[in-house]
Design a protein around this motif. Structure first.
Motif, PDB file in Angstrom:
ATOM      1  N   ALA A   1       0.826  -1.209   0.000  1.00  0.00           N
ATOM      2  CA  ALA A   1       0.000   0.000   0.000  1.00  0.00           C
ATOM      3  C   ALA A   1       0.855   1.252   0.000  1.00  0.00           C
ATOM      4  O   ALA A   1       1.868   1.330   0.714  1.00  0.00           O
ATOM      5  N   TYR A   2       0.441   2.218  -0.802  1.00  0.00           N
ATOM      6  CA  TYR A   2       1.024   3.560  -0.767  1.00  0.00           C
ATOM      7  C   TYR A   2      -0.010   4.496  -0.167  1.00  0.00           C
ATOM      8  O   TYR A   2      -1.132   4.633  -0.679  1.00  0.00           O
ATOM      9  N   ASP A   3       0.342   5.110   0.948  1.00  0.00           N
ATOM     10  CA  ASP A   3      -0.536   6.072   1.624  1.00  0.00           C
ATOM     11  C   ASP A   3       0.338   6.913   2.547  1.00  0.00           C
ATOM     12  O   ASP A   3       0.873   6.392   3.525  1.00  0.00           O
ATOM     13  N   PRO A   4       0.528   8.192   2.243  1.00  0.00           N
ATOM     14  CA  PRO A   4       1.416   9.028   3.079  1.00  0.00           C
ATOM     15  C   PRO A   4       1.002   9.087   4.534  1.00  0.00           C
ATOM     16  O   PRO A   4       1.832   9.358   5.405  1.00  0.00           O
ATOM     17  N   PHE A   5      -0.291   8.824   4.832  1.00  0.00           N
ATOM     18  CA  PHE A   5      -0.770   8.914   6.202  1.00  0.00           C
ATOM     19  C   PHE A   5      -0.801   7.560   6.917  1.00  0.00           C
ATOM     20  O   PHE A   5      -1.201   7.481   8.070  1.00  0.00           O
ATOM     21  N   LEU A   6      -0.412   6.510   6.238  1.00  0.00           N
ATOM     22  CA  LEU A   6      -0.432   5.180   6.837  1.00  0.00           C
ATOM     23  C   LEU A   6       0.849   4.963   7.650  1.00  0.00           C
ATOM     24  O   LEU A   6       1.946   4.996   7.103  1.00  0.00           O
ATOM     25  N   SER A   7       0.700   4.744   8.951  1.00  0.00           N
ATOM     26  CA  SER A   7       1.877   4.518   9.791  1.00  0.00           C
ATOM     27  C   SER A   7       2.333   3.074   9.665  1.00  0.00           C
ATOM     28  O   SER A   7       1.577   2.190   9.248  1.00  0.00           O
ATOM     29  N   ALA A   8       3.581   2.814  10.054  1.00  0.00           N
ATOM     30  CA  ALA A   8       4.122   1.457  10.016  1.00  0.00           C
ATOM     31  C   ALA A   8       3.327   0.543  10.938  1.00  0.00           C
ATOM     32  O   ALA A   8       3.082  -0.631  10.613  1.00  0.00           O
ATOM     33  N   GLU A   9       2.890   1.083  12.096  1.00  0.00           N
ATOM     34  CA  GLU A   9       2.133   0.273  13.048  1.00  0.00           C
ATOM     35  C   GLU A   9       0.764  -0.116  12.476  1.00  0.00           C
ATOM     36  O   GLU A   9       0.335  -1.269  12.607  1.00  0.00           O
ATOM     37  N   ARG A  10       0.082   0.841  11.840  1.00  0.00           N
ATOM     38  CA  ARG A  10      -1.222   0.544  11.256  1.00  0.00           C
ATOM     39  C   ARG A  10      -1.077  -0.437  10.092  1.00  0.00           C
ATOM     40  O   ARG A  10      -1.903  -1.338   9.930  1.00  0.00           O
ATOM     41  N   ALA A  11      -0.033  -0.289   9.289  1.00  0.00           N
ATOM     42  CA  ALA A  11       0.212  -1.222   8.178  1.00  0.00           C
ATOM     43  C   ALA A  11       0.405  -2.640   8.709  1.00  0.00           C
ATOM     44  O   ALA A  11      -0.134  -3.610   8.159  1.00  0.00           O
TER      45      ALA A  11
ATOM     46  N   LYS B   1       3.803  -1.293   3.697  1.00  0.00           N
ATOM     47  CA  LYS B   1       3.783   0.117   3.285  1.00  0.00           C
ATOM     48  C   LYS B   1       4.958   0.363   2.339  1.00  0.00           C
ATOM     49  O   LYS B   1       6.106   0.037   2.664  1.00  0.00           O
ATOM     50  N   VAL B   2       4.684   0.934   1.169  1.00  0.00           N
ATOM     51  CA  VAL B   2       5.724   1.147   0.161  1.00  0.00           C
ATOM     52  C   VAL B   2       5.590   2.544  -0.433  1.00  0.00           C
ATOM     53  O   VAL B   2       4.573   3.220  -0.254  1.00  0.00           O
ATOM     54  N   GLU B   3       6.614   2.957  -1.152  1.00  0.00           N
ATOM     55  CA  GLU B   3       6.543   4.193  -1.921  1.00  0.00           C
ATOM     56  C   GLU B   3       5.819   3.926  -3.238  1.00  0.00           C
ATOM     57  O   GLU B   3       5.709   2.775  -3.690  1.00  0.00           O
ATOM     58  N   LEU B   4       5.346   4.976  -3.873  1.00  0.00           N
ATOM     59  CA  LEU B   4       4.500   4.819  -5.052  1.00  0.00           C
ATOM     60  C   LEU B   4       5.230   4.116  -6.197  1.00  0.00           C
ATOM     61  O   LEU B   4       4.672   3.209  -6.836  1.00  0.00           O
ATOM     62  N   ASP B   5       6.470   4.500  -6.475  1.00  0.00           N
ATOM     63  CA  ASP B   5       7.201   3.873  -7.568  1.00  0.00           C
ATOM     64  C   ASP B   5       7.442   2.388  -7.303  1.00  0.00           C
ATOM     65  O   ASP B   5       7.427   1.565  -8.235  1.00  0.00           O
ATOM     66  N   ASP B   6       7.660   2.036  -6.032  1.00  0.00           N
ATOM     67  CA  ASP B   6       7.841   0.634  -5.669  1.00  0.00           C
ATOM     68  C   ASP B   6       6.556  -0.148  -5.923  1.00  0.00           C
ATOM     69  O   ASP B   6       6.576  -1.281  -6.423  1.00  0.00           O
ATOM     70  N   LEU B   7       5.410   0.476  -5.587  1.00  0.00           N
ATOM     71  CA  LEU B   7       4.117  -0.163  -5.840  1.00  0.00           C
ATOM     72  C   LEU B   7       3.917  -0.403  -7.335  1.00  0.00           C
ATOM     73  O   LEU B   7       3.510  -1.500  -7.752  1.00  0.00           O
ATOM     74  N   PHE B   8       4.211   0.610  -8.141  1.00  0.00           N
ATOM     75  CA  PHE B   8       4.064   0.461  -9.593  1.00  0.00           C
ATOM     76  C   PHE B   8       4.913  -0.701 -10.114  1.00  0.00           C
ATOM     77  O   PHE B   8       4.475  -1.465 -10.972  1.00  0.00           O
ATOM     78  N   ALA B   9       6.115  -0.841  -9.593  1.00  0.00           N
ATOM     79  CA  ALA B   9       7.049  -1.848 -10.109  1.00  0.00           C
ATOM     80  C   ALA B   9       6.656  -3.264  -9.690  1.00  0.00           C
ATOM     81  O   ALA B   9       6.956  -4.226 -10.415  1.00  0.00           O
ATOM     82  N   ARG B  10       5.975  -3.417  -8.562  1.00  0.00           N
ATOM     83  CA  ARG B  10       5.748  -4.753  -8.000  1.00  0.00           C
ATOM     84  C   ARG B  10       4.343  -5.306  -8.173  1.00  0.00           C
ATOM     85  O   ARG B  10       4.142  -6.525  -8.145  1.00  0.00           O
ATOM     86  N   ALA B  11       3.356  -4.458  -8.327  1.00  0.00           N
ATOM     87  CA  ALA B  11       1.967  -4.912  -8.245  1.00  0.00           C
ATOM     88  C   ALA B  11       1.499  -5.630  -9.512  1.00  0.00           C
ATOM     89  O   ALA B  11       1.767  -5.192 -10.635  1.00  0.00           O
ATOM     90  N   ASP B  12       0.772  -6.738  -9.297  1.00  0.00           N
ATOM     91  CA  ASP B  12       0.090  -7.428 -10.402  1.00  0.00           C
ATOM     92  C   ASP B  12      -1.286  -6.803 -10.638  1.00  0.00           C
ATOM     93  O   ASP B  12      -1.773  -6.761 -11.764  1.00  0.00           O
TER      94      ASP B  12
ATOM     95  N   GLY C   1      -7.919  20.199   9.151  1.00  0.00           N
ATOM     96  CA  GLY C   1      -7.044  21.068   8.363  1.00  0.00           C
ATOM     97  C   GLY C   1      -5.739  20.389   8.021  1.00  0.00           C
ATOM     98  O   GLY C   1      -5.210  20.550   6.918  1.00  0.00           O
ATOM     99  N   LEU C   2      -5.209  19.596   8.939  1.00  0.00           N
ATOM    100  CA  LEU C   2      -3.938  18.912   8.738  1.00  0.00           C
ATOM    101  C   LEU C   2      -4.028  17.857   7.642  1.00  0.00           C
ATOM    102  O   LEU C   2      -3.117  17.702   6.818  1.00  0.00           O
ATOM    103  N   LEU C   3      -5.140  17.106   7.609  1.00  0.00           N
ATOM    104  CA  LEU C   3      -5.280  15.997   6.660  1.00  0.00           C
ATOM    105  C   LEU C   3      -5.842  16.414   5.308  1.00  0.00           C
ATOM    106  O   LEU C   3      -5.623  15.736   4.305  1.00  0.00           O
ATOM    107  N   ARG C   4      -6.567  17.537   5.262  1.00  0.00           N
ATOM    108  CA  ARG C   4      -7.288  17.884   4.038  1.00  0.00           C
ATOM    109  C   ARG C   4      -6.413  18.111   2.806  1.00  0.00           C
ATOM    110  O   ARG C   4      -6.860  17.818   1.690  1.00  0.00           O
ATOM    111  N   PRO C   5      -5.167  18.605   2.917  1.00  0.00           N
ATOM    112  CA  PRO C   5      -4.382  18.765   1.686  1.00  0.00           C
ATOM    113  C   PRO C   5      -4.233  17.488   0.871  1.00  0.00           C
ATOM    114  O   PRO C   5      -4.067  17.529  -0.338  1.00  0.00           O
ATOM    115  N   LEU C   6      -4.292  16.321   1.507  1.00  0.00           N
ATOM    116  CA  LEU C   6      -4.192  15.057   0.774  1.00  0.00           C
ATOM    117  C   LEU C   6      -5.497  14.285   0.749  1.00  0.00           C
ATOM    118  O   LEU C   6      -5.664  13.394  -0.075  1.00  0.00           O
ATOM    119  N   LEU C   7      -6.428  14.584   1.648  1.00  0.00           N
ATOM    120  CA  LEU C   7      -7.682  13.848   1.738  1.00  0.00           C
ATOM    121  C   LEU C   7      -8.833  14.838   1.633  1.00  0.00           C
ATOM    122  O   LEU C   7      -9.346  15.322   2.639  1.00  0.00           O
TER     123      LEU C   7
END
Length: 528
Positions: A171-181, A188-199, A375-381
């Motif tokens: 999963a790529y999600d800037p707000f997803l913590s390692a503990e929640r993942a 939890k991965v970066e977006l380019d890593d997700l693109f390279a690995r996902a079926d 206000g903190l979360l709205r720029p991305l959500l």
């Protein structure tokens, strides 16, 4: 006189009964939303408007809505409501953020199966009497890697179902913590890593300026050959022309699409491709989901129109009528402090601490905390609101701490917001002056007094001679007019901050020019 509500889309009759039982007059005209002119002709007679996705609440409609106080959207997305225009008119816009999560997640899983096994095309062929058994060679889902772009309320349900199907989930999600993942069982991965690995890739993010065309030609080129893409979130997340080209080239093996840039989608670049499965925005279309969101929106609108209570509002705080006069300016302060920090935050957050000092510490700080987190979360959500923000933060493993202090060192009331991650901390503080307007008073320990404005430029720099002149010259050459200029510094020659209110928006090109100036450490355009 009893308030009047117009229901202009198809809504459960149980919702109509709720309005009536609460003392609200209701007109149920489920086909009116499709006729803009007819809606505009009658909207002036109503205090409330209950809608789904067919009704478009445009500035023209709002201009004629002289009595309108509230719009209730039975569902999550409010793309069909012009939020700035509604806010300017003082119309509260409510949604129902959690009513259809399961249904939408299940549709994404169903689309994944349909694409993997070519079920719609196989059905059409079989019912045509062709029996083309060798033509439809699908792929298994078991042991495949599913990449989730967005792992919030709906994405986490998709992850749970996919893990049950024995898939590996990243999963790529800037707000997803390692503990929640870890709790969800996803990596939890970066977006380019997700693109390279996902079926398989499934999107579960709102449409914002940061997510628009998040899957474009460049992203598609990074994906492995044979990838299958599912979008049951929002039209505009995927570049439809680029996806069609990738399908035609055989790089993308299939796509399941429930949402489109233009809806109703009577024509689309993806239509007609044999490997594409399309549905007409059915993500939330189950009996259970429609019943849930209809009942919820009727309760919320009735509470507001009869008692003045606001809940699940996208553009207003959730506070009672009694609390409103005293809390309103501090809600605005908290939300803007959160927005300030959120627009400067790119990395995952672990903890949000909100400190209330002085008179504000005796108020109902729950609404203030919700405003700050919103206000903190709205720029991305984009769809986050006062009710859902704390829940969304917890889902991503972000801890929220509240601290109250009876005494304030500098002003009668101070709200201090601190955002913490593994390797950085950011804080900002503010107060409300006698004029009722919120002000920033402290950024990173540097005292500064600045009002919030629709468009601002935030610059951190070294306190050196010539910097202010260079900044002013750069903005002047770019045709950017300075309205106000506020400065603060830690020590002579040390770190300094400039908050510049400008007329109009500052382009990315101008921000880059400012960032390249001597002594500048960071430059960001901010919008409030």
């Amino acid at each position: 006189m009893a308030p009047r509500v117009l229901v202009s889309d198809k809504l459960s009759t149980a919702a109509i009964d709720i309005f009536k039982s609460r003392g609200v007059e209701v007109d149920f005209r489920p086909d009116l939303g499709k006729d803009k002119e007819a809606l505009a002709a009658v909207i002036g007679d109503y205090d409330g408007l209950a809608i789904r996705s067919a009704t478009k609440v445009t500035p023209k409609i709002l201009e004629r809505a002289t009595r309108l106080k509230v719009v209730g959207r039975a569902g999550i997305g409010v793309d069909n409501v012009d939020l700035p225009a509604a806010t300017a008119k003082g119309v509260i816009v409510m949604n129902t953020p959690f009513g259809n999560s399961i249904t939408t997640a299940e549709h994404a899983i169903a689309m994944m199966f349909a694409v993997a096994r070519e079920i719609p095309a196989a059905d059409a062929s079989t019912q045509a009497g062709k029996w083309e058994k060798n033509r439809f060679m699908g792929v298994e889902i078991t042991a495949k890697t599913l990449g989730l772009i967005g792992c919030g309320n709906i994405g986490s349900v998709v992850a749970d179902r996919a893990i049950g199907l024995k898939m590996r989930v990243i999963a790529y999600d800037p707000f997803l913590s390692a503990e929640r993942a870890q709790e969800l069982g996803v990596e939890k991965v970066e977006l380019d890593d997700l693109f390279a690995r996902a079926d398989f890739i499934s999107l579960h993010v709102p449409l914002t300026e940061k997510t628009r065309n998040i899957v474009d030609a460049a992203a598609l080129a990074k994906m492995k050959k044979g990838v299958r893409i599912i979008n049951c979130a929002r039209g505009g997340l995927v570049d439809e022309q680029a996806l069609r080209a990738a399908l035609d080239a055989g790089h993308v093996a299939g796509a399941g699409v429930d949402v489109f840039v233009e809806e109703p989608a009577e024509a689309n670049p993806l239509f007609g491709h044999p490997a594409v499965v399309c549905t007409p925005h059915l993500g939330a279309a189950t009996t259970e989901a429609q019943e849930n969101v209809a009942l919820q929106v009727a309760e919320q609108m009735s509470d507001y129109l009869i008692r003045g209570a606001i809940s699940n509002a996208v553009n207003a705080p959730s506070i009672t009528a009694e609390e409103a006069p005293r809390l309103k300016p501090f809600v605005a302060l908290a939300e803007r402090l959160g927005s300030f920090a959120g627009q400067l935050t790119d990395a995952p957050m672990k903890t949000i601490r909100i400190e209330y000092e002085g008179a504000v510490a005796d108020m109902n700080v729950r609404a203030l905390t919700s405003a700050a987190v919103t206000g903190l979360l709205r720029p991305l959500l984009a769809d986050v609101n006062m009710v859902s923000a704390p829940v969304i933060a917890r889902e991503r493993g972000i801890a929220i701490e509240e601290v109250r202090r009876e005494d304030a060192a500098t002003f009668e009331s101070v709200i201090r917001l601190t955002v913490m991650a593994d390797d950085w901390t950011r804080h900002v503080a503010g107060t409300v002056f006698a004029d009722g307007k919120p002000r920033i008073t402290d950024i990173k320990g540097i005292e500064i007094e600045a009002a919030f404005a629709p468009s601002m430029l935030y610059v951190t720099n070294l306190d050196k001679p010539g910097y202010i002149g260079a900044l002013g010259a750069t903005l002047g050459q770019a045709g950017v007019n300075i309205a106000t200029f506020n400065l603060g510094r830690s020590t002579e020659g040390g770190e300094a901050i400039a908050l510049v209110q400008v007329d109009g928006e500052v382009s990315d090109e101008v921000v880059a020019q400012v960032a390249a100036l001597e002594h500048v450490k960071q430059a960001r355009a901010l919008r409030f």
